[in-house]
Write a protein that holds these residues in place. Structure first.
Motif: not given
Length: 492
Positions: A57-68
């Motif tokens: 029921a909630r919106q979300a923020v999607v971010q690219e994960y910092i792998r290094k």
């Protein structure tokens, strides 16, 4: 996400990122909108996993994960830096010279399908890691799962890292972020404070969460508008029995932030003490300088002013603030934060932006198209009309039409100059208004017009929304015009 349309849109963007370079295999971190303390955060590698979360029921923020990320003791960590936004007009920004570093409690490995659920490895949130069996409460500021920023910087400096340059990069990140959000903050401010009124002395302490990449580039994770200022933590003294104990690291960082904030915003602060707040060098910000002994025996300031100190380097970024000033000018009604179609037409008309190739009918079509697009992007918006972001898009569209041979930034700057010049020419100064009113009153008296007609409102060009119409002068005002002018010069 809230709607299936948004989920499809985000999924398509993730696919675009992956298809742009087949060698990339990005991971994404999903954060519930408006969440806190790490609640509800999870990692995904496939868009299908995001769609599965669409039923929430909630919106979300999607971010690219910092792998290094940069590691210390083989652990991932982030920086919590406190920033004081002392005022918007003029813009004043202070950064705390000391901050927190929050460590994960499981040795880091690059994300894979097998370890995506290992929150103690990937997420630096204190509120999550404090429940890990590996969390270390330490009385020292340089060990444990929460440390001071200066202790980490000293370790990096010992390895040859240019700490001065790192601090400069962090300062630039903070200034750019605040400059980016300042236009919207001003729109919110004017909704509560009437134009021309001083309003209250508002300020805000922000919590910047920053991650250092392996190449030492700082990356902004998020900005907390209501960061915790607690100087204690919960410690399990018996199975399922917790008590609050002082945290030396939190006390070292947060007490100074609160103390210096209260000093800075104190309306009774004397000019004589302003020398205490002169900006210090980057070396001090990095924690390498001596503690100065001050006459009043108070601790040296922990807040460093970074704006307007570095305004020359970043003023070119404040273009949108000028666009926001135009937007606010035509809002009109106190409490309103969106332009209606009539106000948008008034903006076009007063700035003389219509032409035979861009008629008012075209203006209406532009308004409808942009408002419809932004309404779809912000489904929770309950207000009708054009918000600031939509207005900025419309402004850049108008600038591109008029100044085709320039770069987008040059186009916007040229259109701003044009609009501001047009509006300034339509807003006469007080002496001009008084002289013009007196001339009209004398002219009407010479033609024998009835006395009451001298006060009647005459038709003229429409005023910008929100700008009060000047009061028509009476013959008594004309007689007083000259003495008032002398008084004005005396006051100045």
């Amino acid at each position: 996400m809230r709607t299936s349309h948004q989920a499809r849109s985000t999924s398509s963007q993730i696919r675009t990122v992956k298809e742009s370079d087949e060698t990339l295999d990005p991971t994404f971190i999903v954060k519930p909108d408006g969440g806190s303390q790490g609640e509800g955060i999870y990692l995904i590698r496939d868009p299908a996993e995001l769609r599965a979360a669409g039923a929430q029921a909630r919106q979300a923020v999607v971010q690219e994960y910092i792998r290094k990320p940069l590691l210390v003791d083989k652990l991932k960590f982030d920086i919590r830096l406190y920033v004081l936004l002392k005022s918007l007009e003029p813009l004043e920004i202070y950064i705390a010279k000391e901050g927190l570093t929050r460590f994960c409690t499981e040795p880091y490995q690059e994300p894979s399908q097998k370890n995506l659920g290992h929150v103690f490895m990937h997420l630096t949130n204190y509120s999550l890691n404090v429940h890990s069996g590996n969390f270390v409460h330490s009385e020292s500021q340089s060990t444990g799962s929460k440390r001071t920023l200066s202790s980490v910087l000293r370790r990096l400096a010992a390895k040859g890292v240019d700490v001065k340059r790192l601090w400069s990069d962090i300062i630039a990140l903070v200034i750019k972020t605040v400059v980016a959000v300042a236009p919207q903050l001003k729109v919110y401010y004017q909704a509560d404070i009437p134009p021309g009124k001083p309003g209250p002395s508002c300020f805000q302490i922000l919590g910047f969460d920053i991650l250092l990449m392996k190449n030492l580039k700082p990356v902004l994770l998020e900005v907390n508008s209501n960061p915790s200022m607690r100087i204690e933590h919960e410690q399990e003294v018996a199975p399922r029995v917790f008590e609050c104990v002082p945290s030396p690291v939190d006390e070292e960082v947060k007490v100074g932030v609160i103390r210096d904030t209260l000093r800075l915003v104190d309306p009774g602060l004397k000019k004589a003490s302003s020398s205490q707040w002169k900006s210090v060098g980057v070396e001090e910000a990095a924690g390498d300088a001596h503690v100065r002994t001050r006459p009043d025996a108070m601790p040296s300031p922990c807040l460093k002013q970074v704006y307007p100190k570095y305004s020359r380097q970043f003023n070119y970024l404040r273009l949108v603030e000028r666009i926001a000033a135009l937007f606010i000018r035509f809002l009109g009604v106190k409490g309103n934060m969106r332009l209606g179609p009539t106000a948008f037409r008034t903006f076009i008309r007063n700035c003389k932006l219509s032409s035979s190739n861009f008629t008012m009918a075209s203006v209406d079509i532009l308004y409808i198209d942009i408002v419809r697009r932004w309404s779809g992007a912000l489904p929770d918006s309950r207000e009708a009309g054009m918000g600031l972001q939509a207005f900025v898009e419309a402004f850049f569209y108008l600038a591109a039409r008029r100044f085709k041979s320039q770069t987008p930034r040059e186009q916007a700057a040229s259109l701003l100059d044009l609009c501001e010049a047009q509006l300034e020419s339509q807003t006469p100064g007080p002496e001009e208004r008084r002289s013009s009113s007196c001339s009209r009153a004398a002219s009407r008296g010479a033609t024998g017009a009835p006395k009451h007609q001298a006060h009647a409102r005459q038709p003229g060009p429409p005023s910008p929304a929100g700008a009060p119409l000047p009061r028509r002068a009476s013959s008594q005002d004309c007689r007083r015009a000259k003495p008032r002018s002398r008084e004005a010069h005396a006051e100045n």
